[in-house]
Design a protein around this motif. Structure first.
Motif, PDB file in Angstrom:
ATOM      1  N   THR A  26       0.834  -1.203   0.000  1.00  0.00           N
ATOM      2  CA  THR A  26       0.000   0.000   0.000  1.00  0.00           C
ATOM      3  C   THR A  26       0.871   1.257   0.000  1.00  0.00           C
ATOM      4  O   THR A  26       0.568   2.241  -0.677  1.00  0.00           O
ATOM      5  N   GLY A  62       0.732   1.715  -3.713  1.00  0.00           N
ATOM      6  CA  GLY A  62      -0.602   2.286  -3.645  1.00  0.00           C
ATOM      7  C   GLY A  62      -1.702   1.279  -3.922  1.00  0.00           C
ATOM      8  O   GLY A  62      -2.792   1.649  -4.375  1.00  0.00           O
ATOM      9  N   GLN A  63      -1.448  -0.007  -3.650  1.00  0.00           N
ATOM     10  CA  GLN A  63      -2.466  -1.013  -3.923  1.00  0.00           C
ATOM     11  C   GLN A  63      -2.397  -2.141  -2.894  1.00  0.00           C
ATOM     12  O   GLN A  63      -1.370  -2.347  -2.255  1.00  0.00           O
ATOM     13  N   HIS A 100       3.471   3.195 -13.162  1.00  0.00           N
ATOM     14  CA  HIS A 100       3.462   4.516 -12.536  1.00  0.00           C
ATOM     15  C   HIS A 100       3.980   5.592 -13.481  1.00  0.00           C
ATOM     16  O   HIS A 100       3.497   6.733 -13.457  1.00  0.00           O
ATOM     17  N   ARG A 115       0.724   9.524  -5.316  1.00  0.00           N
ATOM     18  CA  ARG A 115      -0.145   8.454  -4.826  1.00  0.00           C
ATOM     19  C   ARG A 115       0.556   7.557  -3.804  1.00  0.00           C
ATOM     20  O   ARG A 115      -0.088   6.989  -2.927  1.00  0.00           O
ATOM     21  N   ASP A 116       1.869   7.405  -3.943  1.00  0.00           N
ATOM     22  CA  ASP A 116       2.588   6.414  -3.146  1.00  0.00           C
ATOM     23  C   ASP A 116       4.090   6.685  -3.231  1.00  0.00           C
ATOM     24  O   ASP A 116       4.526   7.702  -3.782  1.00  0.00           O
ATOM     25  N   ASP A 159       5.625   7.217  -6.801  1.00  0.00           N
ATOM     26  CA  ASP A 159       5.368   8.554  -7.342  1.00  0.00           C
ATOM     27  C   ASP A 159       6.349   9.571  -6.772  1.00  0.00           C
ATOM     28  O   ASP A 159       6.899  10.411  -7.497  1.00  0.00           O
TER      29      ASP A 159
END
Length: 497
Positions: free
Chosen positions: A183, A187-188, A253, A264-265, A268
């Motif tokens: 995460t 970002g997932q 990305h 986002r994460d 990024d």
């Protein structure tokens, strides 16, 4: 025939010369170093420098030689530091002098020097950047905690599906921990049954095993081997799948990066840093450094936290009276309507103490990674030359009788004061200490507390494998416990709402 005899004599002479030269150098250097077992010329004391040797011999050497002793990696001395006061003096009081690393030629060749074990100055630059970026993506903030709490709820649901049957929780724990890190980095999160997540976990394990494999250790000792064609690719073969996974995330990305939207994460943030330094020809921020450091974060964070959680659950299942006391505290603080959060930890001193004592007894890394001296130093009666390898013997800190009232027993009271409140202990060096302390310590502590508390809130754990053992035997069998022991998670039907 005569030429063959001359050649044989030459090699015998050469080996004898090397033997005597090694013996002379070792004896000369031994005069300024702490005592230790006598090394074999050219070979040193190799059987003492690996994991099994640490567990088997170091307690004996600690008693025989005291707070410091010297082993030999071929012709290079390794000074082992024992006990809280000595390790603290080195890693904290003299943190700068003990902050370097020796060369790891195999790893450096593969990662181009972009790794947390590097001896170059890249680690300082990237350590600052990574810590700052982790805070930017939510570490220490409510937003990231909420995601971890959601992951804890999903972990509880997955354990519920076991139906109070005996099972090995390692895969579920690894899924939860890998998702928590994923995460932040990507970002997932992925479903526990998603083949993509299962493959990622497999890639991480293979990569971790590869870094510490015998073939890598041999190449580190004989770096000339890395000049052989294709050998570098062969020894890093088991790491290539993880690199390919991270590269796939990087490509996605790059295609979807919005320069005008908040990052986002972690990827990024790293890509924006690469763009920021695009005109700097000396910049170390590039696709290679991004891929290698993310691979390192995944390997370091996922496996160690999973192993810690598995050990904690397997051992607490063998102490029902301690488990019940933890559950009563959780019930008193949060009831059954919500899982404990980080803001509850201060009101859960006993739970926090139990987690710390479990980690102390786990002793996951009996010795820290090698350090290397940045300069000559007079240290505790010895003059240690610049570049000397240093090995902190962390087990001797975690079981130092001067720091723990009952070091060999399982005693949560080690972390409680006379009023029953949690007390931090400086000798709790499970994440090492100083400038090379584990980078993800804050994230690991959060995950361990949230996942452990959420599971004990909902389940009573019972052991289903493993013979009865004392704590010392459990510690020496930790690899088997982590890999294969099963537990039974019985839903708690009635507790305070």
């Amino acid at each position: 025939m005569e030429s063959l005899s001359i050649l044989t004599l030459f090699f015998i002479f050469l080996l004898t010369l090397l033997f005597l030269s090694s013996l002379w150098r070792q004896q000369k250097r031994s005069h300024v170093l702490p005592p230790g077992p006598t090394p074999v010329p050219l070979l040193g004391t190799p059987n003492y420098l690996y994991r099994d040797g640490i567990l088997r011999y170091y307690p004996e050497f600690h008693k025989k030689y005291g707070k410091m002793f010297t082993l030999w990696q071929m012709t290079d001395p390794v000074v082992v530091l024992c006990g809280y006061e000595t390790v603290k003096d080195a890693l904290i009081n003299h943190t700068e002098q003990f902050s370097d690393r020796p060369l790891y030629p195999a790893l450096d060749s593969y990662t181009k020097g972009f790794n947390f074990l590097s001896s170059n100055n890249h680690w300082r630059l990237f350590r600052r950047f990574i810590l700052m970026t982790l805070r930017n993506v939510g570490l220490g903030k409510r937003s990231l905690e909420e995601k971890s709490l959601k992951e804890a709820e999903l972990l509880v649901e997955a354990v519920s599906e076991m139906g109070a049957k005996s099972f090995n929780p390692t895969q579920l724990l690894s899924s939860a921990v890998t998702n928590a890190i994923g995460t932040i980095l990507f970002g997932q999160r992925l479903d526990y049954k998603d083949q993509k997540l299962l493959d990622l976990i497999s890639h991480i394990r293979k990569h971790s095993d590869n870094i510490f494999s015998a073939k890598q250790q041999i190449c580190n000792m004989f770096p000339v081997l890395l000049k052989l064609p294709y050998l570098g690719q062969i020894i890093m073969k088991n790491s290539l799948c993880l690199v390919a996974y991270v590269r796939e995330q990087l490509d996605f990305h790059k295609e979807t990066l919005d320069l005008f939207a908040p990052p986002r994460d972690f990827i990024d943030h790293f890509l924006l840093k690469i763009k920021e330094e695009k005109g700097n020809k000396d910049s170390k921020f590039c696709d290679t450094s991004l891929i290698m450091f993310i691979s390192s974060i995944l390997a370091a964070g996922s496996d160690s936290t999973t192993a810690t959680l598995k050990y904690c659950l397997a051992i607490i299942a063998r102490f029902p009276h301690i488990q019940a006391k933890v559950q009563r505290e959780i019930d008193d603080v949060t009831g059954s309507q919500r899982p404990p959060g980080m803001s509850d930890r201060a009101r859960m001193p006993y739970t926090n103490a139990v987690i710390h004592e479990l980690q102390r007894h786990l002793d996951l890394a009996p010795a820290g990674f090698y350090r290397s001296l940045t300069q000559d130093i007079a240290f505790r009666g010895y003059t240690l030359p610049k570049g000397t390898r240093i090995l902190p013997y962390l087990s001797s800190v975690l079981f130092d009788p001067s720091q723990w009232e009952t070091p060999d027993e399982f005693n949560p009271g080690h972390f409680l004061d006379e009023k029953g409140q949690f007390r931090a202990k400086p000798a709790f060096m499970v994440f090492s200490a100083g400038k090379r302390e584990c980078l993800g310590v804050s994230l690991a502590r959060m995950e361990i507390f949230l996942f452990f508390s959420a599971l004990l809130q909902k389940f009573s754990l019972c052991p289903t494998t493993g013979a009865q053992m004392d704590m010392k035997s459990l510690r020496f069998n930790k690899r088997t416990i982590i890999q294969s022991w099963e537990i039974c998670a019985i839903p708690r039907s009635s507790h305070t709402d």
